[in-house]
Write an enzyme that holds these catalytic residues in place. Structure first.
Site, PDB file in Angstrom:
ATOM      1  N   LEU A  41       1.022  -1.136  -0.167  1.00 40.55           N
ATOM      2  CA  LEU A  41       0.082  -0.223   0.093  1.00 40.55           C
ATOM      3  C   LEU A  41       0.950   1.127   0.076  1.00 40.55           C
ATOM      4  O   LEU A  41       1.898   1.302   0.965  1.00 40.55           O
ATOM      5  CB  LEU A  41      -0.810   0.103   1.178  1.00 40.55           C
ATOM      6  CG  LEU A  41      -2.170  -0.442   1.289  1.00 40.55           C
ATOM      7  CD1 LEU A  41      -2.895  -0.474   2.531  1.00 40.55           C
ATOM      8  CD2 LEU A  41      -3.086   0.036   0.117  1.00 40.55           C
ATOM      9  N   ASP A  42       0.756   2.142  -0.688  1.00 40.55           N
ATOM     10  CA  ASP A  42       1.263   3.280  -0.856  1.00 40.55           C
ATOM     11  C   ASP A  42       1.392   4.126   0.485  1.00 40.55           C
ATOM     12  O   ASP A  42       0.513   3.704   1.458  1.00 40.55           O
ATOM     13  CB  ASP A  42       0.673   4.364  -1.852  1.00 40.55           C
ATOM     14  CG  ASP A  42       0.892   3.961  -3.195  1.00 40.55           C
ATOM     15  OD1 ASP A  42       2.052   2.932  -3.483  1.00 40.55           O
ATOM     16  OD2 ASP A  42       0.203   4.309  -4.180  1.00 40.55           O
ATOM     17  N   HIS A  43       2.421   4.920   0.740  1.00 43.42           N
ATOM     18  CA  HIS A  43       2.710   5.632   1.872  1.00 43.42           C
ATOM     19  C   HIS A  43       1.476   6.682   2.246  1.00 43.42           C
ATOM     20  O   HIS A  43       1.056   6.523   3.370  1.00 43.42           O
ATOM     21  CB  HIS A  43       3.974   6.626   1.607  1.00 43.42           C
ATOM     22  CG  HIS A  43       4.234   7.405   2.633  1.00 43.42           C
ATOM     23  ND1 HIS A  43       3.797   8.911   2.548  1.00 43.42           N
ATOM     24  CD2 HIS A  43       5.035   7.561   3.711  1.00 43.42           C
ATOM     25  CE1 HIS A  43       4.284   9.627   3.541  1.00 43.42           C
ATOM     26  NE2 HIS A  43       5.074   8.488   4.298  1.00 43.42           N
TER      27      HIS A  43
END
Length: 180
Positions: A41-43
């Site tokens: 999951l992206d930052h």
């Protein structure tokens, strides 16, 4: 073993960070040894992240050939039109090729069980926003954000709520559940 984590906004999907200053990582939330993320999951995305110590399970969860459905709540800038929803449902063309068809539904409002984001999404009085429930069966880099942008609905907030049979089910941000 499988660990379900509700990854907060602003946390990297790794256990270490060599940046100066260091950023928040999974080590702050996961104290189970020898597990690694099955997917990412992206930052700047939140929600369900699966971690496991089982390589075969990680492969089944992440390999595109298995087409595990991943469901997201997406706050978008703008008002979704029938044409935009139809395009997302049919699949859109991105720079790296067309996406598979998605399941998409415009929601009447932000789900009442959803926690507030920290920091909050910037509110703009003159720009409407809306919520979608979007399910995809592939997992390209920043795919949901690129898909909504392609139909004129930039993503403001992205929360993954389900991967295959696994769901957040009331797990608070930063909380985890261990399945053996």
């Amino acid at each position: 073993m499988l660990v379900l984590l509700n990854k907060p906004y602003g946390v990297l999907c790794q256990f270490t960070d060599r940046s100066v200053p260091p950023r928040r990582t999974l080590a702050e939330f996961v104290d189970v040894p020898d597990v690694y993320p099955a997917g990412r999951l992206d930052h700047d995305s939140e929600g369900l992240l699966l971690l496991t110590d089982d390589g075969a399970l990680a492969h089944r969860l992440t390999d595109p050939r298995h087409k595990q459905p991943k469901t997201y709540l997406v706050q978008v800038e703008g008002t979704p039109t029938a044409a935009a929803l139809d395009a997302l449902g049919r699949g859109v063309v991105l720079a790296d090729g067309p996406t598979l068809p998605a399941e998409v539904e415009a929601l009447a409002a932000e789900p009442d069980w959803l926690w507030p984001r920290d920091p909050p999404v910037r509110f703009r009085k003159t720009v409407p926003d809306a919520w979608l429930r979007l399910t995809i069966r592939e997992g390209r880099n920043r795919q949901v954000r690129r898909m909504t942008a392609a139909v004129g609905l930039p993503t403001l907030r992205l929360v993954r709520v389900r991967v295959g049979a696994y769901a957040l089910d009331g797990l608070a941000p930063g909380g985890m559940r261990v399945l053996r």
